[in-house]
Design a protein around this motif. Structure first.
Motif, PDB file in Angstrom:
ATOM      1  N   GLY A  92       0.793  -1.106   0.004  1.00 56.49           N
ATOM      2  CA  GLY A  92       0.128   0.053  -0.109  1.00 56.49           C
ATOM      3  C   GLY A  92       1.025   1.221   0.848  1.00 56.49           C
ATOM      4  O   GLY A  92       0.720   2.858   0.405  1.00 56.49           O
ATOM      5  N   GLY A  93       1.985   1.378   0.206  1.00 57.07           N
ATOM      6  CA  GLY A  93       2.972   2.320  -0.129  1.00 57.07           C
ATOM      7  C   GLY A  93       4.051   1.218   0.036  1.00 57.07           C
ATOM      8  O   GLY A  93       4.451   0.661  -0.093  1.00 57.07           O
ATOM      9  N   THR A  94       5.598   2.597   0.147  1.00 58.99           N
ATOM     10  CA  THR A  94       6.336   2.135  -0.165  1.00 58.99           C
ATOM     11  C   THR A  94       7.905   2.418   1.069  1.00 58.99           C
ATOM     12  O   THR A  94       7.736   3.768   2.245  1.00 58.99           O
ATOM     13  CB  THR A  94       7.461   2.932  -0.998  1.00 58.99           C
ATOM     14  N   LEU A  95       8.507   1.041   1.527  1.00 58.55           N
ATOM     15  CA  LEU A  95       8.880   1.921   2.772  1.00 58.55           C
ATOM     16  C   LEU A  95      10.117   3.248   2.201  1.00 58.55           C
ATOM     17  O   LEU A  95      10.583   3.026   3.586  1.00 58.55           O
ATOM     18  CB  LEU A  95      10.169   0.421   3.323  1.00 58.55           C
ATOM     19  N   ALA A  96      10.668   3.240   1.138  1.00 53.12           N
ATOM     20  CA  ALA A  96      11.632   3.888   1.215  1.00 53.12           C
ATOM     21  C   ALA A  96      11.968   5.879   1.731  1.00 53.12           C
ATOM     22  O   ALA A  96       9.443   6.264   1.520  1.00 53.12           O
ATOM     23  CB  ALA A  96      11.845   4.774  -0.903  1.00 53.12           C
ATOM     24  N   GLY A  97      11.791   5.935   2.521  1.00 50.94           N
ATOM     25  CA  GLY A  97      11.353   7.375   2.869  1.00 50.94           C
ATOM     26  C   GLY A  97      11.830   6.944   4.274  1.00 50.94           C
ATOM     27  O   GLY A  97      11.411   8.218   5.281  1.00 50.94           O
ATOM     28  N   ARG A  98      11.053   6.110   4.660  1.00 56.15           N
ATOM     29  CA  ARG A  98      10.532   6.241   5.984  1.00 56.15           C
ATOM     30  C   ARG A  98      11.550   5.362   6.993  1.00 56.15           C
ATOM     31  O   ARG A  98      12.631   4.590   6.801  1.00 56.15           O
ATOM     32  CB  ARG A  98       8.868   4.624   6.073  1.00 56.15           C
ATOM     33  N   ALA A  99      11.451   5.862   8.415  1.00 56.20           N
ATOM     34  CA  ALA A  99      12.456   4.508   9.699  1.00 56.20           C
ATOM     35  C   ALA A  99      10.897   3.691   9.868  1.00 56.20           C
ATOM     36  O   ALA A  99       9.966   4.290   9.796  1.00 56.20           O
ATOM     37  CB  ALA A  99      12.754   5.404  10.451  1.00 56.20           C
ATOM     38  N   VAL A 100      11.751   2.786  10.277  1.00 52.31           N
ATOM     39  CA  VAL A 100      11.198   1.012  10.656  1.00 52.31           C
ATOM     40  C   VAL A 100      11.827   0.508  11.812  1.00 52.31           C
ATOM     41  O   VAL A 100      12.961   0.695  11.717  1.00 52.31           O
ATOM     42  CB  VAL A 100      11.101   0.007   9.250  1.00 52.31           C
TER      43      VAL A 100
END
Length: 129
Positions: free
Chosen positions: A26-34
């Motif tokens: 539903g979206g991208t992990l790129a650009g997010r902190a996990v």
């Protein structure tokens, strides 16, 4: 809003290793902190590691240093938690979560679940001696 699904939890003997996965859709992990959290019954959910959008990571729990490794694969839209030398005290439900898009790891562990945009439902790790 991202949908996160954890997998890889198991019933294992102390000393073994596991790799937990966090799949995003539903979206991208790129650009997010996990971040990876864990929770035992009767206790608060605790943030144990975070990986920033640039791949830099932070460990918040001393007990996991040298045994837990967080990583990510933005192409596959996945994050991982590699665990070695499992101990009975690692028994917990493990959750992944993503931030709202700042993409950075905090200096101190988060204490509010609302600091994260999306959560998975968790995967159980049980370690017996």
């Amino acid at each position: 809003q991202l949908l996160l699904v954890e997998s890889g939890g198991a019933l294992v003997h102390a000393g073994w290793h596991l790799t937990l996965s966090c799949a995003a859709s539903g979206g991208t992990l790129a650009g997010r902190a996990v971040s990876w959290f864990r929770q035992v019954p009767g206790k608060e959910r605790e943030e144990i590691l975070c990986i920033a959008k640039n791949g830099r990571n932070k460990t918040y729990e001393d007990s996991v240093k040298g045994r837990f490794t967080i990583s990510r694969d933005n192409v596959k839209n996945m994050a991982y938690l590699q665990i070695t030398d499992l101990k009975p005290e690692d028994t917990a439900a493990y959750y992944c979560a993503v931030d709202y898009g700042l993409g950075l790891c905090a200096e101190q562990a988060h204490v509010r679940e609302t600091d994260f945009e999306s959560w998975g439902r968790g995967t159980q790790v049980t370690v017996f001696s």
